[in-house]
Scaffold this motif. Structure first.
Motif, PDB file in Angstrom:
ATOM      1  N   VAL A 460       0.900  -1.292  -0.057  1.00 27.69           N
ATOM      2  CA  VAL A 460       0.002   0.036   0.011  1.00 27.69           C
ATOM      3  C   VAL A 460       0.831   1.329  -0.034  1.00 27.69           C
ATOM      4  O   VAL A 460       1.733   1.498   0.887  1.00 27.69           O
ATOM      5  N   VAL A 461       0.679   2.230  -1.006  1.00 25.39           N
ATOM      6  CA  VAL A 461       1.380   3.404  -1.032  1.00 25.39           C
ATOM      7  C   VAL A 461       0.435   4.663  -0.749  1.00 25.39           C
ATOM      8  O   VAL A 461      -0.793   4.610  -1.150  1.00 25.39           O
ATOM      9  N   THR A 462       0.653   5.358   0.294  1.00 25.17           N
ATOM     10  CA  THR A 462       0.016   6.543   0.844  1.00 25.17           C
ATOM     11  C   THR A 462       0.996   7.886   0.478  1.00 25.17           C
ATOM     12  O   THR A 462       2.225   7.551   0.187  1.00 25.17           O
ATOM     13  N   PHE A 463       0.229   8.792   0.263  1.00 30.90           N
ATOM     14  CA  PHE A 463       1.027  10.187  -0.101  1.00 30.90           C
ATOM     15  C   PHE A 463       0.600  11.402   0.227  1.00 30.90           C
ATOM     16  O   PHE A 463      -0.505  11.654   0.129  1.00 30.90           O
ATOM     17  N   ARG A 464       1.449  12.396   0.710  1.00 27.73           N
ATOM     18  CA  ARG A 464       1.009  13.790   0.705  1.00 27.73           C
ATOM     19  C   ARG A 464       2.225  14.496   0.572  1.00 27.73           C
ATOM     20  O   ARG A 464       2.245  15.328  -0.251  1.00 27.73           O
ATOM     21  N   GLN A 465       3.259  14.255   1.448  1.00 22.48           N
ATOM     22  CA  GLN A 465       4.757  14.914   0.935  1.00 22.48           C
ATOM     23  C   GLN A 465       5.722  13.846   1.006  1.00 22.48           C
ATOM     24  O   GLN A 465       6.571  13.910   0.131  1.00 22.48           O
ATOM     25  N   THR A 466       5.834  12.889   1.425  1.00 25.81           N
ATOM     26  CA  THR A 466       6.443  11.493   1.204  1.00 25.81           C
ATOM     27  C   THR A 466       5.689  10.276   0.936  1.00 25.81           C
ATOM     28  O   THR A 466       4.277  10.497   0.928  1.00 25.81           O
ATOM     29  N   ASP A 467       6.337   9.324   0.189  1.00 23.98           N
ATOM     30  CA  ASP A 467       5.908   8.249   0.134  1.00 23.98           C
ATOM     31  C   ASP A 467       6.184   6.963   0.969  1.00 23.98           C
ATOM     32  O   ASP A 467       6.927   6.222   0.710  1.00 23.98           O
ATOM     33  N   PRO A 468       4.933   6.686   1.815  1.00 26.27           N
ATOM     34  CA  PRO A 468       5.465   5.298   2.698  1.00 26.27           C
ATOM     35  C   PRO A 468       4.783   4.231   1.651  1.00 26.27           C
ATOM     36  O   PRO A 468       3.955   4.263   1.275  1.00 26.27           O
TER      37      PRO A 468
END
Length: 645
Positions: A460-468
């Motif tokens: 699972v990739v989430t994002f706002r400023q970085t990409d966990p």
């Protein structure tokens, strides 16, 4: 409302004459409690439809602005798209990029290794990849009826099924009109009165020719093919218009709109269809006996599922089944079909404008499971609801009898986002998909950008400023857990398994502040789920790829470890349009070369973007609206150019 399919009255559980339950006009449905039931009779169906629609209609029609959904989620950025397993294609040719090997998906080009078939500019073209010659061309009917649509097709042997988004079915929106209250068509109809998708059966055994057509009211949602059987999902709405009345109060407008609903007939609700075969045309309407409803609905949306056999002599009537429901996302693994629906289309515009968080009741996704292992109509099995919204079909995956679903809940916009993402594990228990496990709290303040489930692991990739990039251990469905996390700048919008513990990602590089900086391809090592790492990155400044929002455009050819993506690169002067080919080796990415379809005139309209890539017998075929180009995989030299524009 939630989409469901049903194979007739024998498959539903009971009948009812109770008043139709409806949601309040500005709230979504609560989680759970869904059950398909049939109507006792056509008059009873119409009565309940009217009751539900009247509770939902307002001064401007259906929805907050008088306009219930008039678009397909698939045409938004970040659309649900299709992409494939690394080992899905037989040796010798790549096929097309699909989520699951057992469920083909419509696209603008298809190949079976013996021929390449593509649709563009209202025409169908057949190419012999062995001789690299154009062997057939066919003008498709209705080519000028709606210029903004894109055709797609499915292929089986000597048959192709072309799916055309002809027309734009009105979704009960208001028009400026005086006079009394009455039901009128929502759009100017075609000569046959039907506004909606057109399905065209083409015989490819010799010069391509049309052997059947099918049209139905509504908008095309999606389709899946298993063997020779194709399931086509169409969304429609009552064909009503609500006139604008100058000087009237909201109460007066609402009362007048309810009168329009009162005066409507079953013909204003039920989808009509038209079948042409052997030079003869017949018409019909979905019968009330084929319509069912979930426990709660609005009466403003209907979903019809059609079943066609590409091996049959003609298309037939499609064995339609209809549910008073809405739907957005289709996923299938072959024997089972899942359809999901949420209320985002209705909720988000209001919430974003007011910069407020959604109510949890509005953040519910309904999921329906169907058995499509047989050639007949789908058989309803079970349903469920989960908190949050899906990004696309990759947020769902069935493995070992369990459905895994990844969702995002909460506000993702504004100065104080409160969003979070979760993975739910469901299993069919009677007529319900029961939650047996979950993982919550992923990417606080962010939203999901990509999901890929591979066996017992979720990525699972989430994002706002970085990409966990989270790895989720799902081997024990009752106790799923986050096993690892990797934080890097930018994000992946699509993830593709590449075998041997490798995962490919395509998306955007970004600064520390989250500002995107151009297309990036990433190669991840996920062999140790506790320690995912990125072992290679390829960055194209000011680049954008269609594969970022439509994974049909992504190609991975495992025999060569070849990755091909289309790119548009912006800079000084005109943008460049190429297909970029990389080799994803153990040491990282190696550039193999690029292919372009530039026609050499220097005019902007001749810089044609490449849309798709295929491999057939050692040759890379790239497809654009201008034509098809054959390129040697070993030397990257041009072997042939077939212009179709």
């Amino acid at each position: 409302m939630g989409l469901a399919l049903v194979a007739g009255l024998a498959l539903v559980t009971g009948c009812t004459t109770q008043p139709a339950p409806v949601p309040p006009p500005d709230r979504g449905l609560p989680a759970g409690g869904f059950r398909l039931v049939a109507f006792d009779s056509c008059p009873e169906a119409l009565r309940q439809l009217k009751a539900a629609a009247k509770a939902y209609v307002g001064p401007w029609g259906f929805g907050p602005n008088g306009d219930i959904r008039t678009f397909d989620r698939a045409e938004q950025a970040g659309a649900p798209a299709a992409a494939g397993r690394a080992d899905a294609a037989p040796k010798g040719y790549s096929g097309t990029n699909t989520h699951e090997a057992g469920a083909d998906e419509p696209d603008l080009v298809k190949t079976d290794g013996k021929r390449i078939v593509t649709v563009s500019h209202g025409k169908l073209y057949v190419v012999d990849p062995a001789t690299r010659r154009l062997t057939g061309e066919l003008e498709l009917p209705g080519a000028d009826s709606f210029g903004g649509a894109e055709d797609s097709l499915l292929l089986d042997g000597d048959r192709a099924l072309v799916l055309r988004r002809d027309g734009w079915a009105g979704m009960a929106r208001p028009t400026v009109r005086g006079g009394g209250a009455r039901a009128v068509p929502a759009e100017a109809p075609t000569p046959d009165g039907i506004v909606g998708p057109r399905l065209i059966m083409v015989d490819l055994s010799a010069e391509p020719k049309i052997i059947g057509e099918y049209r139905i009211d509504g908008n095309l949602v999606d389709a899946r093919q298993a063997g020779t059987t194709v399931r086509v999902v169409v969304r429609s709405a009552p064909r009503l218009n609500f006139p604008h009345r100058e000087g009237a109060t909201d109460e007066q407008r609402t009362a007048a709109n309810r009168e329009i609903i009162d005066n409507a007939t079953a013909d204003d609700w039920l989808p009509r269809y038209e079948v042409t075969s052997g030079g003869r045309t017949s018409t019909g309407r979905v019968g009330c006996e084929r319509v069912s409803r979930p426990a709660a609905y609005s009466g403003t949306s209907l979903m019809t599922v059609l079943s066609f056999d590409l091996g049959a002599a003609a298309l037939g009537a499609g064995d339609p089944v209809t549910v008073i429901a809405d739907g957005d996302t289709v996923y299938s693994n072959g024997p089972r079909l899942y359809v999901a629906n949420d209320q985002r289309w209705r909720v988000l515009p209001m919430l974003t404008a007011r910069n407020i968080a959604p109510d949890p009741k509005d953040e519910t996704t309904e999921i329906y499971q169907f058995d499509i292992s047989g050639a007949g109509a789908p058989r309803y099995v079970a349903d469920a609801s989960v908190p949050g919204w899906l990004i696309n079909q990759y947020a769902m995956s069935e493995w070992d009898g369990h459905l895994r679903v990844a969702t995002t809940s909460g506000r993702t916009w504004g100065d104080k986002p409160n969003s979070t993402s979760s993975v739910y594990v469901l299993r069919a228990d009677g007529t319900a998909l029961t939650q047996v496990g979950k993982v919550t709290g992923l990417g606080k303040g962010e939203r999901i950008y990509a999901v890929r489930f591979v066996g017992g692991t979720g990525h699972v990739v989430t994002f706002r400023q970085t990409d966990p990039l989270y790895t989720v251990d799902l081997r024990d469905p009752r106790a799923p857990k986050v096993s690892g996390e990797l934080k890097i700048n930018g994000y992946s919008a699509y993830l593709h398994p590449a075998g041997d513990g490798r995962l490919l990602g395509v998306g955007q590089e970004a600064s520390d502040q989250g500002r995107v900086q151009g297309t990036q391809l990433s190669l991840f090592d996920v062999s140790d789920p506790a320690k995912p790492t990125r072992i290679a990155q390829y960055h194209v400044k000011q680049g954008h790829s269609e594969a970022e929002f439509d994974p049909h455009a992504f190609l991975y050819w495992p025999a060569e470890r070849l990755v091909v993506v289309p790119l548009i690169v912006y800079g000084r002067g005109l943008p460049s349009n190429v297909a970029l080919a990389l080799r994803a080796g153990d040491g990282g990415f190696t550039e193999v070369g690029t292919v372009d379809h530039t026609l050499g005139t220097g005019r902007p309209e001749d810089l044609t973007p490449i849309r798709r890539s295929l491999v057939v017998d050692g040759v890379l075929w790239t497809v654009s609206d201008a034509g098809l180009k054959a390129t040697s995989l070993s030397t990257m030299t041009t072997l042939g150019w077939l212009r179709t524009a």
